[in-house]
Design a protein around this motif. Structure first.
Motif, PDB file in Angstrom:
ATOM      1  N   ARG A   1       0.835  -1.204   0.000  1.00  0.00           N
ATOM      2  CA  ARG A   1       0.000   0.000   0.000  1.00  0.00           C
ATOM      3  C   ARG A   1       0.871   1.257   0.000  1.00  0.00           C
ATOM      4  NH1 ARG A   1      -5.129   1.267   0.974  1.00  0.00           N
ATOM      5  NH2 ARG A   1      -5.642  -0.879   1.563  1.00  0.00           N
ATOM      6  N   THR A   2       1.899   1.257   0.844  1.00  0.00           N
ATOM      7  CA  THR A   2       2.789   2.421   0.905  1.00  0.00           C
ATOM      8  C   THR A   2       3.467   2.655  -0.436  1.00  0.00           C
ATOM      9  OG1 THR A   2       3.191   2.072   3.259  1.00  0.00           O
ATOM     10  CG2 THR A   2       4.804   3.389   2.060  1.00  0.00           C
ATOM     11  N   LEU A   3       3.934   1.578  -1.047  1.00  0.00           N
ATOM     12  CA  LEU A   3       4.590   1.694  -2.344  1.00  0.00           C
ATOM     13  C   LEU A   3       3.636   2.241  -3.388  1.00  0.00           C
ATOM     14  CD1 LEU A   3       6.986   1.093  -4.259  1.00  0.00           C
ATOM     15  CD2 LEU A   3       6.050  -1.208  -4.543  1.00  0.00           C
ATOM     16  N   PHE A   4       2.444   1.699  -3.468  1.00  0.00           N
ATOM     17  CA  PHE A   4       1.477   2.104  -4.488  1.00  0.00           C
ATOM     18  C   PHE A   4       1.039   3.545  -4.297  1.00  0.00           C
ATOM     19  CE2 PHE A   4      -2.686   2.229  -6.557  1.00  0.00           C
ATOM     20  CZ  PHE A   4      -2.407   1.608  -7.768  1.00  0.00           C
ATOM     21  N   GLU A   5       0.755   3.933  -3.036  1.00  0.00           N
ATOM     22  CA  GLU A   5       0.205   5.261  -2.778  1.00  0.00           C
ATOM     23  C   GLU A   5       1.256   6.362  -2.844  1.00  0.00           C
ATOM     24  OE1 GLU A   5      -2.840   6.256  -2.422  1.00  0.00           O
ATOM     25  OE2 GLU A   5      -3.760   4.270  -2.515  1.00  0.00           O
ATOM     26  N   ASN A   6       2.468   6.068  -2.412  1.00  0.00           N
ATOM     27  CA  ASN A   6       3.438   7.140  -2.203  1.00  0.00           C
ATOM     28  C   ASN A   6       4.573   7.183  -3.223  1.00  0.00           C
ATOM     29  OD1 ASN A   6       2.068   7.978   0.144  1.00  0.00           O
ATOM     30  ND2 ASN A   6       3.109   6.386   1.340  1.00  0.00           N
ATOM     31  N   ASP A   7       4.702   6.164  -4.030  1.00  0.00           N
ATOM     32  CA  ASP A   7       5.797   6.181  -5.007  1.00  0.00           C
ATOM     33  C   ASP A   7       5.555   7.280  -6.042  1.00  0.00           C
ATOM     34  OD1 ASP A   7       7.568   5.343  -7.309  1.00  0.00           O
ATOM     35  OD2 ASP A   7       8.041   3.783  -5.851  1.00  0.00           O
ATOM     36  N   HIS A   8       6.624   7.960  -6.448  1.00  0.00           N
ATOM     37  CA  HIS A   8       6.513   9.024  -7.449  1.00  0.00           C
ATOM     38  C   HIS A   8       6.418   8.478  -8.870  1.00  0.00           C
ATOM     39  CE1 HIS A   8       7.116  12.139  -4.498  1.00  0.00           C
ATOM     40  NE2 HIS A   8       8.241  11.574  -4.074  1.00  0.00           N
ATOM     41  N   THR A   9       6.564   7.179  -9.016  1.00  0.00           N
ATOM     42  CA  THR A   9       6.450   6.563 -10.329  1.00  0.00           C
ATOM     43  C   THR A   9       5.000   6.175 -10.600  1.00  0.00           C
ATOM     44  OG1 THR A   9       8.676   5.661 -10.094  1.00  0.00           O
ATOM     45  CG2 THR A   9       7.290   4.707 -11.805  1.00  0.00           C
ATOM     46  N   ALA A  10       4.524   6.477 -11.818  1.00  0.00           N
ATOM     47  CA  ALA A  10       3.141   6.136 -12.166  1.00  0.00           C
ATOM     48  C   ALA A  10       2.970   4.627 -12.201  1.00  0.00           C
ATOM     49  CB  ALA A  10       2.785   6.740 -13.519  1.00  0.00           C
ATOM     50  N   MET A  11       1.874   4.140 -11.570  1.00  0.00           N
ATOM     51  CA  MET A  11       1.567   2.716 -11.536  1.00  0.00           C
ATOM     52  C   MET A  11       0.098   2.498 -11.860  1.00  0.00           C
ATOM     53  SD  MET A  11       3.583   1.418  -8.116  1.00  0.00           S
ATOM     54  CE  MET A  11       5.323   1.778  -7.845  1.00  0.00           C
ATOM     55  N   LEU A  12      -0.167   1.449 -12.642  1.00  0.00           N
ATOM     56  CA  LEU A  12      -1.528   1.075 -13.004  1.00  0.00           C
ATOM     57  C   LEU A  12      -1.734  -0.403 -12.706  1.00  0.00           C
ATOM     58  CD1 LEU A  12      -1.869   2.774 -16.535  1.00  0.00           C
ATOM     59  CD2 LEU A  12      -2.703   3.666 -14.340  1.00  0.00           C
ATOM     60  N   LEU A  13      -2.965  -0.744 -12.303  1.00  0.00           N
ATOM     61  CA  LEU A  13      -3.384  -2.138 -12.192  1.00  0.00           C
ATOM     62  C   LEU A  13      -4.466  -2.366 -13.233  1.00  0.00           C
ATOM     63  CD1 LEU A  13      -3.554  -2.434  -8.313  1.00  0.00           C
ATOM     64  CD2 LEU A  13      -1.823  -3.417  -9.828  1.00  0.00           C
ATOM     65  N   ILE A  14      -4.313  -3.412 -14.055  1.00  0.00           N
ATOM     66  CA  ILE A  14      -5.160  -3.601 -15.228  1.00  0.00           C
ATOM     67  C   ILE A  14      -5.764  -4.993 -15.209  1.00  0.00           C
ATOM     68  CG2 ILE A  14      -5.156  -3.613 -17.771  1.00  0.00           C
ATOM     69  CD1 ILE A  14      -2.498  -1.908 -17.447  1.00  0.00           C
ATOM     70  N   ASP A  15      -7.062  -5.064 -15.560  1.00  0.00           N
ATOM     71  CA  ASP A  15      -7.715  -6.358 -15.778  1.00  0.00           C
ATOM     72  C   ASP A  15      -7.309  -6.841 -17.164  1.00  0.00           C
ATOM     73  OD1 ASP A  15      -9.483  -8.416 -16.532  1.00  0.00           O
ATOM     74  OD2 ASP A  15     -10.990  -7.672 -15.129  1.00  0.00           O
ATOM     75  N   PRO A  16      -6.587  -7.968 -17.265  1.00  0.00           N
ATOM     76  CA  PRO A  16      -6.100  -8.400 -18.571  1.00  0.00           C
ATOM     77  C   PRO A  16      -7.202  -8.894 -19.507  1.00  0.00           C
ATOM     78  CG  PRO A  16      -5.587 -10.043 -16.896  1.00  0.00           C
ATOM     79  CD  PRO A  16      -6.151  -8.862 -16.176  1.00  0.00           C
ATOM     80  N   VAL A  17      -8.399  -9.208 -18.963  1.00  0.00           N
ATOM     81  CA  VAL A  17      -9.487  -9.713 -19.812  1.00  0.00           C
ATOM     82  C   VAL A  17     -10.208  -8.557 -20.489  1.00  0.00           C
ATOM     83  CG1 VAL A  17     -11.620 -11.046 -19.861  1.00  0.00           C
ATOM     84  CG2 VAL A  17      -9.739 -11.763 -18.361  1.00  0.00           C
ATOM     85  N   THR A  18     -10.642  -7.589 -19.685  1.00  0.00           N
ATOM     86  CA  THR A  18     -11.407  -6.462 -20.249  1.00  0.00           C
ATOM     87  C   THR A  18     -10.516  -5.279 -20.598  1.00  0.00           C
ATOM     88  OG1 THR A  18     -11.802  -5.482 -18.077  1.00  0.00           O
ATOM     89  CG2 THR A  18     -13.392  -7.119 -18.865  1.00  0.00           C
ATOM     90  N   ARG A  19      -9.256  -5.333 -20.178  1.00  0.00           N
ATOM     91  CA  ARG A  19      -8.286  -4.260 -20.408  1.00  0.00           C
ATOM     92  C   ARG A  19      -8.652  -2.991 -19.634  1.00  0.00           C
ATOM     93  NH1 ARG A  19     -10.028  -6.053 -24.878  1.00  0.00           N
ATOM     94  NH2 ARG A  19     -10.851  -4.043 -25.646  1.00  0.00           N
ATOM     95  N   ARG A  20      -9.520  -3.123 -18.591  1.00  0.00           N
ATOM     96  CA  ARG A  20      -9.896  -1.979 -17.782  1.00  0.00           C
ATOM     97  C   ARG A  20      -8.809  -1.661 -16.750  1.00  0.00           C
ATOM     98  NH1 ARG A  20     -14.502   0.291 -18.336  1.00  0.00           N
ATOM     99  NH2 ARG A  20     -16.198  -0.719 -19.477  1.00  0.00           N
ATOM    100  N   ILE A  21      -8.704  -0.365 -16.444  1.00  0.00           N
ATOM    101  CA  ILE A  21      -7.787   0.074 -15.401  1.00  0.00           C
ATOM    102  C   ILE A  21      -8.489  -0.127 -14.059  1.00  0.00           C
ATOM    103  CG2 ILE A  21      -6.500   2.021 -14.446  1.00  0.00           C
ATOM    104  CD1 ILE A  21      -6.400   3.160 -17.310  1.00  0.00           C
TER     105      ILE A  21
END
Length: 556
Positions: A59-79
């Protein structure tokens, strides 16, 4: 996650305007459960399914990192989710990003996006460069590292995005600079070879004119001389662009340049192009290099011709505006003052507004591959700026283009009584060693010197010159030595010859301009230099001057 989690997700994938960054909120909540055969996981991952320490770290890494991060559903390609850095980078809020498909960010086709997702899931080609679209439509170069993860047993795809746009821009600039450097090196070699070709032509014309009396013959010889000199000046122009080697500023006969441009246009342009080029005398002059300014106008006319493949009208006009400080019509880079303005207008297809700021960039061209190099306008701009002027473009697609060249204007000076040219100096039997690897130059220099009472020995390289000189150093009064030769170059040759005769007068022949600092670095500051191609007049006067200077430094 069961199939009921997926049906109620919107399939629209429509973009929404950015509504601000909500970096302080935790991972966004998800809609109520849905069902459907092609559903995807649109929930943020269930961090609590991991051990507490891992959950907190993720959670800390995802919320506070200055690098853009996305989590994607590989089936529907939704973010599924985006961290605050991703929202800041793309310009959409996290909530908006959660309603989008990754297709809306990539510039790839849907088919290509699916293929890349497949590669990432298979852990192949997971560190690649792409182009991503931001909220305002701007395209950025990015580097994406992707790989599979699981949340509640469902597969997701994570993507870490690094903005590479500035780095890409710097790389392109570096490549462009390296290409220009390569052109500079090429220009040096080409200029050496071309000037070796042009030198004997100019000397041959001078010698033929001494015995020619028939008017037609003299006219032909004059044409040959003019063409050879034009070629030599063109080589200097290439060096000026690639290395910054400029020419001497003199008063330029602008109406004469316009007459030459008009002759080229009338003789070579398609008959479907009507043209108007004035050649009337002007009350002002410009100072600079006539050949360079001729090339600027010719480049602009050729571009105008190419913009009118079906015909049109080409118009050149001249005006003399006077700009005061704060004048809004004055190009920003110009100082206040009086300028000669040359307008080159066509009725061609015009230039798109977004491309107008690029037309003077080296290698930029809108012409088909193999037709244009993208150097014409870049060279023209550099020449005009070198004359302390400016060149600007105005264009409307479908209505033609107008290029305006501004050059500082000066009043016409009072006419001077032409000086009587002194007769060409003779050699009176003096012996000269001529060293050059080009047989045609050795032969023409020998003939020219012998025609004016010099005794000449020739050598094809430095080694041969040393052998001839060592046999009898005292009999040689001077040496003409090519600076660039195989086996032994000019610098080395001069050094060895002066071991036999310390104060030997030397004239270096060079296919490229050689400055005093370069001569000093080579230890040849007391040598004269004549740049190829040179005339018989230049050769004889340089040789006489060199002899006189040597005698004054070392009186007998």
């Amino acid at each position: 996650m069961n199939s009921g989690d997926k049906a109620k997700q919107s399939a629209s994938g429509q973009k929404r305007p950015a509504n601000g960054l909500n970096a302080s909120k935790p991972l966004a909540p998800v809609p109520a459960e849905a069902s459907g055969p092609e559903a995807g996981n649109n929930k943020p991952p269930d961090w609590n399914s991991e051990p507490p320490s891992t959950e907190g770290m993720c959670r800390t890494l995802f919320e506070n990192d200055h690098t853009a991060m996305l989590l994607i559903d590989p089936v529907t390609r939704r973010i599924v989710d985006a961290n605050p850095a991703a929202a800041a980078f793309y310009g959409w809020s996290r909530k908006t990003l959660q309603t989008m498909r990754i297709d809306e960010i990539y510039t790839l086709s849907v088919k290509e996006v699916k293929a890349e997702i497949g590669n990432a899931l298979a852990k192949t080609n997971t560190f690649l460069e792409f182009r991503h679209r931001r909220a305002g439509g701007e395209i950025r170069d990015v580097q994406v590292h992707s790989g599979p993860i699981k949340s509640q047993g469902e597969p997701l795809l994570y993507s870490i995005i690094h903005d590479m746009t500035e780095e890409k821009t710097l790389t392109r600039q570096l490549i462009r600079a390296q290409r220009l450097e390569s052109i500079g090196a090429l220009a040096g070699g080409v200029s050496h070879d071309l000037n070796n070709i042009l030198s004997p032509i100019l000397m041959a014309v001078d010698l033929l004119e001494r015995n020619a009396t028939e008017k037609n013959t003299l006219r032909l010889l004059s044409t040959i001389r003019t063409s050879a000199r034009r070629g030599a000046e063109m080589v200097k122009q290439i060096l000026h662009f690639s290395r910054g080697a400029g020419g001497q500023a003199v008063a330029v006969d602008l109406p004469r340049i316009l007459r030459e441009v008009r002759a080229i246009v009338s003789g070579t342009f398609p008959k479907e192009i009507a043209f108007s080029i004035p050649c009337e005398p002007l009350p002002w002059i410009v100072e600079g290099d006539a050949t360079q300014l001729y090339q600027v106008l010719l480049n602009l006319c050729v571009n105008a011709r190419d913009a009118m493949p079906d015909g049109g009208k080409l118009t050149l006009s001249v005006d003399v505006p006077d700009f005061c400080a704060g004048d809004e019509s004055k190009p920003g880079e110009l100082d206040p003052g009086t300028y000669v303005r040359i307008d080159v207008r066509d009725t061609g297809h015009g230039i798109e507004e977004e491309l107008q700021k690029c037309v003077f960039d080296p290698f930029f061209t809108t012409k088909p591959e193999g037709v244009g190099t993208g150097l014409g306008l870049a060279i023209s701009q550099r020449i005009v700026k070198g004359h302390k002027g400016a060149i600007v473009v105005e264009s409307t697609p479908g209505r033609g283009s107008l290029f305006r060249v501004f050059l500082p204007a000066k009043p016409i000076p009072a006419a001077k009584t032409p000086a009587t040219s002194a007769p060409l100096p003779k050699g009176t039997g003096r012996r000269v060693l001529v060293v050059d690897d080009e047989a045609s130059i050795r032969e023409m220099v020998r003939r020219a010197l012998e025609a004016f009472d010099y005794s000449v020995s020739v050598a094809k390289d430095g080694a041969e010159a040393v052998e001839a000189f060592a046999a009898s150093p005292a009999k040689f009064d001077a040496a003409l030595i090519d600076l660039r030769m195989p086996v032994m170059g000019g610098k080395e040759t001069v050094g060895i010859l002066r071991e036999f005769k310390r104060h030997l007068p030397v004239i270096l022949m060079s296919g490229e301009p050689v400055g005093n600092s370069a001569l000093s670095d080579m230890g040849l500051s007391d040598c004269a230099v004549i740049t190829k191609p040179f005339s018989v007049d230049t050769l004889l006067r340089a040789l006489a001057r060199c002899r006189a200077e040597a005698d004054s430094r070392n009186p007998r």
